[in-house]
Each structure stands twice: as C-alpha cells, then as structure tokens.
Design an enzyme around this catalytic site. Structure first.
Site, PDB file in Angstrom:
ATOM      1  CE  LYS A   1      -2.288  -1.389   3.667  1.00 27.88           C
ATOM      2  NZ  LYS A   1      -3.263  -1.405   4.785  1.00 27.88           N
TER       3      LYS A   1
ATOM      4  NE  ARG B   1       7.127  -2.372   8.584  1.00 28.09           N
ATOM      5  CZ  ARG B   1       6.658  -3.584   8.877  1.00 28.09           C
ATOM      6  NH1 ARG B   1       5.811  -4.181   8.045  1.00 28.09           N
ATOM      7  NH2 ARG B   1       7.019  -4.197   9.983  1.00 28.09           N
TER       8      ARG B   1
ATOM      9  CG  ASP C   1      -4.818  -8.292  -9.169  1.00 30.71           C
ATOM     10  OD1 ASP C   1      -4.232  -7.529  -8.383  1.00 30.71           O
ATOM     11  OD2 ASP C   1      -5.966  -8.705  -8.977  1.00 30.71           O
TER      12      ASP C   1
END
EC number: 2.8.3.21
Length: 405
Positions: A97, A104, A169
C-alpha cells in the site's frame, strides 16, 4: 555471484529477481521472470505464509519455478539479511500500500547504498505519492478498475461490470515486468539503478484509453452496449448462433459487401449512409446501424457455429467460437502449440495448466519446479549470501526467519 541450484535456460538466465508481495499482481511479475529463466526469490512473512496458498490449485501455477525465502525483512538481523541479499540482486519488486517500504525505513536510497545498480519496482494501487486520501489505500482488481475509468466502460447498457478474473492484477504485473526490464537495460548501460512507481489504477487508465480519448478531446463518451456488442461498430462483438456463441469483426470493404448480401441488406450498399468503400459500420452515426444488428442477429441465430465459421472463412470475416474451458485442451491449435501443459508439484502430484508464454525460439522458457513450501529455500538462500548454519539458526530462534521443517 554464485546462483542457487536450478537449470540454466531462457533469455533471462543469470538474472536475480527478488519480490515481496502477496496474491496476484506483484507475484505475477515474478512468475514471468521465473518462467523466462531468471532466478526468482519469493519473500514471505515468517509467521504467516502468502494468502494465495489457501487456494487449492492456482498457486501451483503462479508460484512455480520460485525459490521460497521466509524472512522478516523489516526487523533487526532480518533487515540486515535482506539488505545483504539486495547486494546480489538485479531487480527487486515489492507490492504494498503506497510507500509502505519507505515508511518502514527501507527507502530507495537505502537500497542503492547497498547496490547502486539495483532496479526497484514499487507496485501499489494508487502510487507512491499523491493525496493522503488515496495513496495509502489498499487496492485489488476491482478497486483499480473502478478508480481508473475502465470498469464504467464495461458491462451491460444497464449496469457496469468489472472484468474478471483479476484483469487489473495481471496487467499491472506485466507492466512491472516490462518496466523493470527497460530499467535494467539502462542500469547496465549507466551503472545507475532505477525506481519505478507503478500505480494499478494508472495501468488500467491506459488499458481503457481507446474510448476515453473521444471524451478528453470533445466531451463525448462512448456508451456501453448490451449483449457484448462493440460500443462503436455494428457487426463487431459477441453474437449468438443456433448452438452457441461467436465473436466476429465485420471490418473491410469486401467483407461488408458480401455480408450484406447474405443478410438481405445489399440494397443499402453505395447509399449516402453506406457509401462505396465503407470499411466499418458506425453503430451510432450510421442510421442503419440498428438494422444491421437486427438482420445479423437473425441470420446468425438461424445457423450453427460451424456453418458461420465456414461462410465467414469464405468471406474473410474474422470470427471465432467462444470456447468453454473444457474445450481448450482438446482444441487442435492448443494441442499443436502445447498451450496447456503438465508439471510435477513438490509432493509428486501432476498439475495441469497454462504453459509458458510467449514462446522463445532460441532460448525457450522452462518449468523446472513446482511451488516451493513455506520457507523451503530459506537456508539455501542465506548460505548463498554468506550466512553460516549458526547464523541461520540464530535468525530462526529469534523468529526472524523460517526454514523448512
């Protein structure tokens, strides 16, 4: 760099690709690389395997030819191991996302400190930047289709409908594959890596571009049509014969002339509405568009698919039967090209599914392995980048890695 044990084949032999992502979009990019000969490492969560594993059959196709690494890439020594792996990696693909990796602490700049030539492909629903309202939202096939203007163009006249199975996808995964290869070409030329921002909705925006151009450059939006017909052109789309469905494309001067004779509309040829040399019948602009559809529907309904195919072959009108899935593997074209194939799973079962595509003449792809189990190759991969048995066991004991039981 020594590679992991695997046969050498395909146009991408010797290339190391690593991907982190679940389900379909990102892993489909990895699948393409793996089937074309690259060494592809699939990173999974230590505690929880890829959610695709709950599916009974599809993962055996989508995760074949891969090396399975179970590693916590965001924490302590697990992060160190991941960054060490990046030093020997050509292409890294992550699907998440928005800028999840950057949040992070694993930014492009951190990765390039360890490997300046690294090609990084970020695949997300809404991109790595934009508005807070959208950038960090989760996205799947239908979300990307809905947000892109693609979904609203498909379906029935009374209701839009998404395209299945999981079109956004697969298109996004292929985009990641091609973009990463383009970036790799430049990186090898310049010695400088690249970061690619692939937003699924932008991929589908491009897939839906054909009709949109009329709106962006004139304000006219093509309407959806019923029963699978082409929105613009008569004689194009899905039609029902006496014993099933066909698709056809009534395109070309001679094709229209001969077809009109068959369906009883020869008197409309060489009129102001359908002048000589007409190659397409515009469903909206031509006043006879609805009549053409009515007559064509009636003619096709009175003939079998075999009769229609034979006649259209004589007229050089493109058409094809709408095949059911059970019909695929016995179709002579499928058989001749081995479009459906079989391979062995890791537990010795035979699995059947689509073969590798496209077909490379001089350096063909190959299926050399079924889907690996969770953590199956963790030890081999870590040893490959310099970790000892003790190092690996320490990672496992801290919950930062998982090896095969």
């Amino acid at each position: 760099m020594d590679h992991l044990p695997m046969p050498k084949f395909g146009p991408l032999a010797g290339l190391r690709v690593v991907f982190s992502g679940i389900e379909i979009a990102g892993p489909f990019a990895g699948q393409m690389f793996a089937e074309w000969g690259a060494e592809v490492i699939w990173i999974e969560n230590v505690a929880w395997a890829d959610t695709i594993r709950v599916q009974p059959n599809y993962p055996q196709l989508s995760r074949r030819n891969l090396h399975a690494l179970s590693l916590n890439i965001f924490k302590d020594e697990g992060r160190e191991a991941f960054l060490k792996l990046m030093e020997t990696t050509d292409i890294f693909i992550e699907a998440s996302k928005g800028p999840a990796f950057a949040r992070r602490g694993i930014t492009d700049e951190v990765l390039w400190q360890h490997n300046p030539k690294l090609v990084i492909a970020h695949l997300s629903g809404f991109g790595q930047y934009g508005t807070e309202e959208y950038t960090n939202l989760p996205a799947y096939n239908t979300i990307a289709q809905a947000f892109s203007g693609y979904l609203i163009q498909n379906g029935d006249v009374d209701q839009p409908m998404p395209a299945f199975p999981y079109t956004a996808d697969y298109f996004s995964g292929l985009t990641a594959t091609t973009a990463a290869l383009a970036a790799l070409h430049k990186a090898r030329e310049t010695g400088k890596g690249e970061s690619i921002d692939i937003a699924m909705y932008e991929v589908m925006l491009r897939m839906g571009q054909y009709f949109m151009m009329d709106y962006f450059n004139g304000g006219e939006m093509c309407p959806r049509m019923s029963k699978g017909k082409d929105p613009y052109y008569a004689g194009c789309g899905l039609y029902k014969c006496a014993d099933g469905y066909i698709v056809m494309e009534l395109v070309g001067i001679t094709q229209i002339e001969e077809c009109f004779k068959d369906i009883g509309l020869a008197h409309l040829l060489s009129t102001p509405e359908i002048p000589e040399g007409t190659q397409l019948i515009h469903r909206i602009e031509c006043p006879y568009g609805p009549l053409v559809e009515e007559k064509l529907d009636a003619w096709l309904a009175a003939h079998t698919i075999a009769e229609v195919k034979e006649r259209f072959a004589e007229l050089n009108i493109a058409c094809a039967k709408v095949l059911t899935v059970p019909e695929l593997e016995s179709n002579p074209q499928y058989v001749a090209r081995e479009s459906i194939t079989q391979w062995q799973t890791m537990d010795g079962r035979t699995c059947k599914g689509p073969n590798i595509m496209p077909k490379f003449k001089n350096n063909p792809g190959q299926i050399w392995r079924g889907m690996p189990s969770h953590g199956m190759d963790t030890a081999a991969i870590l040893k490959n980048i310099g970790y000892s048995e003790n190092d690996i066991q320490e990672l496992v004991s801290k919950g930062l890695a998982k090896v095969e039981d």
